[in-house]
Enzyme design. Structure first.
Site, PDB file in Angstrom:
ATOM      1  N   ASP A  21       0.822  -1.221   0.000  1.00  0.00           N
ATOM      2  CA  ASP A  21       0.000   0.000   0.000  1.00  0.00           C
ATOM      3  C   ASP A  21       0.852   1.266   0.000  1.00  0.00           C
ATOM      4  OD1 ASP A  21      -2.382  -1.656   0.371  1.00  0.00           O
ATOM      5  OD2 ASP A  21      -1.726  -1.845   2.449  1.00  0.00           O
ATOM      6  N   GLY A  25       1.035   1.945  -7.537  1.00  0.00           N
ATOM      7  CA  GLY A  25       0.230   2.065  -8.755  1.00  0.00           C
ATOM      8  C   GLY A  25       0.388   3.405  -9.429  1.00  0.00           C
ATOM      9  N   HIS A  49      -3.989  -1.914  -6.934  1.00  0.00           N
ATOM     10  CA  HIS A  49      -3.247  -0.706  -7.267  1.00  0.00           C
ATOM     11  C   HIS A  49      -4.249   0.354  -7.700  1.00  0.00           C
ATOM     12  CE1 HIS A  49       0.890  -2.824  -8.059  1.00  0.00           C
ATOM     13  NE2 HIS A  49       0.455  -2.930  -6.831  1.00  0.00           N
ATOM     14  N   VAL A 316      -8.647  -3.281  -2.034  1.00  0.00           N
ATOM     15  CA  VAL A 316      -9.355  -4.516  -2.389  1.00  0.00           C
ATOM     16  C   VAL A 316     -10.294  -4.945  -1.270  1.00  0.00           C
ATOM     17  CG1 VAL A 316      -9.070  -6.988  -2.823  1.00  0.00           C
ATOM     18  CG2 VAL A 316      -7.634  -5.342  -4.022  1.00  0.00           C
ATOM     19  N   THR A 317      -9.788  -4.958  -0.027  1.00  0.00           N
ATOM     20  CA  THR A 317     -10.577  -5.484   1.091  1.00  0.00           C
ATOM     21  C   THR A 317     -11.425  -4.422   1.780  1.00  0.00           C
ATOM     22  OG1 THR A 317      -8.787  -5.054   2.671  1.00  0.00           O
ATOM     23  CG2 THR A 317      -8.769  -7.196   1.546  1.00  0.00           C
ATOM     24  N   ARG A 319     -10.449  -2.922   4.322  1.00  0.00           N
ATOM     25  CA  ARG A 319     -10.082  -2.964   5.736  1.00  0.00           C
ATOM     26  C   ARG A 319      -9.309  -1.711   6.140  1.00  0.00           C
ATOM     27  NH1 ARG A 319      -7.421  -8.867   6.658  1.00  0.00           N
ATOM     28  NH2 ARG A 319      -6.302  -8.268   4.789  1.00  0.00           N
ATOM     29  N   ARG A 321      -6.446   0.458   7.575  1.00  0.00           N
ATOM     30  CA  ARG A 321      -5.026   0.181   7.748  1.00  0.00           C
ATOM     31  C   ARG A 321      -4.540   0.738   9.084  1.00  0.00           C
ATOM     32  NH1 ARG A 321      -4.194   2.426   1.796  1.00  0.00           N
ATOM     33  NH2 ARG A 321      -4.764   0.566   0.607  1.00  0.00           N
ATOM     34  N   THR A 430       3.342  14.018  -4.449  1.00  0.00           N
ATOM     35  CA  THR A 430       2.672  15.015  -3.606  1.00  0.00           C
ATOM     36  C   THR A 430       1.158  15.025  -3.807  1.00  0.00           C
ATOM     37  OG1 THR A 430       3.077  16.697  -5.300  1.00  0.00           O
ATOM     38  CG2 THR A 430       4.720  16.492  -3.538  1.00  0.00           C
ATOM     39  N   GLY A 431       0.642  13.994  -4.462  1.00  0.00           N
ATOM     40  CA  GLY A 431      -0.795  13.896  -4.685  1.00  0.00           C
ATOM     41  C   GLY A 431      -1.092  12.689  -5.540  1.00  0.00           C
TER      42      GLY A 431
END
EC number: 6.3.4.4
Length: 446
Positions: A21, A25, A49, A316-317, A319, A321, A430-431
């Site tokens: 994470d 991507g 991603h 994906v999940t 959840r 972090r 930065t974004g």
């Protein structure tokens, strides 16, 4: 001459240096402007991603991020475990958005298949573990890799030999259904249904199946730039991560060669991606942790702020972090393992407005000082972080594209990361947009 017309190609590997994470991507998407091919070499559809282009958000789980670029060929290597169901679902989503996918997607004939019994085993195993569960995504990734190592996996090329496939599938289900019913107390997986579903994918897959190793060799000989896209992160690597709280594949740079079928000398620049802070999903030790949604003892307000501002939820999940300060001692371990050429720092803007920013530079472990992450979950869990404190910055770093325009305090923080890590920062994100990037050293250029 543009980088896409260079006579001699250059290859770049993008690796996560944390627990996944890290923002790979977006970085891969940026780098793909300078590549003719993007290669996935490990993992499955257990990691997403996220790409944001204009006002459109796209989450890719299995197909390389380069698919968003119309002239780029995308390869899925032999080191990946592939769910045909997940693949065609993702293809359908992309084609519905107007993208040409199947003519540009090439899949290794040696790629291991994820089949329904792998998913069933994954769920049954986590349920049986109870509170001691690893925290898998439940998508059958681990059981598929287990079959591969046990030499009973069914691979993409097996789909084109129906009789052999049916025979091997029957043997596999005898074994896995025995485990499901007798050990896990779960329902068995139906043979006829599984066989019919698998065979229905064969003709659809066939036009995309190639000898990826030979295709990549030919691309290199033609002077093309290749981009190898890692999934998850170094600290989740099956060998080098916080075992057993790891994924089931090698997430490190060296596996870009083994997982795609190229030689080690093809990996010319290794770019390590790290957030300006740390996150982790699921169970496992996390020395610099501030916040864990599921742990009442880990509710530091700064950690909560990092999670909220950084939108730290699994792509994906879904959840939440866990969040914490940037761990440069863990980063040093990743640098050792991957042989990094340079770093890319992402999500710097999430730190905007903090009065004080902390950087973990080492640990106290059983009365000894360490400057690099130890091996094994038991040792990591006992590490007490040693911090250096830095003044925060009042201005925003969001969207800045030039180093000189960063607040001085942000520059000082980044330079200290370089000093502790011993590697240069090549890029700063930065974004989420592709062009919200500061370039200091171009990975595709000498």
């Amino acid at each position: 001459m543009s980088s896409k017309q260079q006579a001699q190609g250059r290859n770049v590997v993008v690796i996560g240096t944390q627990w996944g994470d890290e923002g790979k991507g977006k970085v891969v998407d940026w780098l793909t402007d300078h590549a003719q091919a993007v290669v996935r070499f490990q993992g499955g559809h257990n990691a997403g991603h996220t790409l944001i282009i204009g006002d459109k958000k796209t989450i890719l789980r299995l197909i390389p991020s380069g698919i968003m670029h119309k002239d780029v060929i995308c390869y899925i290597g032999n080191g990946v475990v592939l769910s045909p169901e997940a693949l065609f679902k993702e293809i359908g989503e992309l084609e519905a958005a107007g993208l040409d996918v199947q003519s540009r997607l090439k899949i290794s004939e040696a790629t291991t298949l994820i089949l329904p019994y792998h998913v069933a085993i994954d769920h049954a195993r986590e349920k049986k573990r109870g509170e001691a569960k690893i925290g898998t995504t439940g998508r059958g990734i681990g059981p598929a890799y287990e079959d591969k190592v046990a030499r009973r996996a069914l691979r993409v090329q097996d789909l084109f030999y129906p009789e052999k496939f049916a025979e091997q599938l029957r043997e596999n289900l005898e074994y896995h259904n025995f485990m499901l019913t007798n050990y896990y107390g779960a329902e068995p997986v139906n043979y006829e249904k599984t066989l019919a579903e698998a065979m229905s994918y064969a003709e659809r897959l066939k036009p995309m199946v190639v000898d990826v190793s030979s295709a990549l060799y030919a691309a290199e000989q033609a002077g093309q730039n290749l981009l190898f896209e890692g999934a998850q992160g170094t600290l989740l690597d099956i060998d080098h991560g916080t075992y057993p709280y790891v994924t089931s594949s090698n997430c490190v740079a060296g596996n870009a060669a083994a997982g795609s079928g190229v030689g080690p000398d093809s990996l010319q620049y290794i770019l390590g991606i790290t957030k300006a802070y740390c996150t982790r999903v699921g169970a496992g030790p996390f020395p610099s942790e501030l916040y864990d949604h599921d742990n009442p003892a880990r509710q530091d307000p700064i950690g909560v702020r990092l999670a909220e501002v950084g939108k730290e939820f699994g792509s994906v999940t879904g959840r939440p972090r866990r969040t914490g300060w940037l761990d440069a001692a863990a980063l040093k371990r990743s640098i050792q393992i991957n042989g990094l050429s340079g770093l890319c720092i992402t999500k710097l803007d999430v730190l905007d407005g903090l009065e004080t920013i902390r950087l973990c530079v080492g640990y106290n472990l059983d009365g000894k000082k360490l400057d690099v992450l130890p091996r094994g979950a038991e040792s990591v869990a006992r590490c007490e972080p040693i911090y250096e404190d830095f003044p925060g910055w009042k201005g925003t770093t969001f969207g800045i594209r030039e180093w000189e325009k960063l607040p001085v305090e942000a520059q000082n923080f980044l330079r200290r990361i370089e000093e502790v890590a011993g590697k240069p920062i090549a890029m700063v994100s930065t974004g989420p947009e592709r062009d919200e990037t500061i370039l200091l050293q171009h990975p595709f250029q000498d």
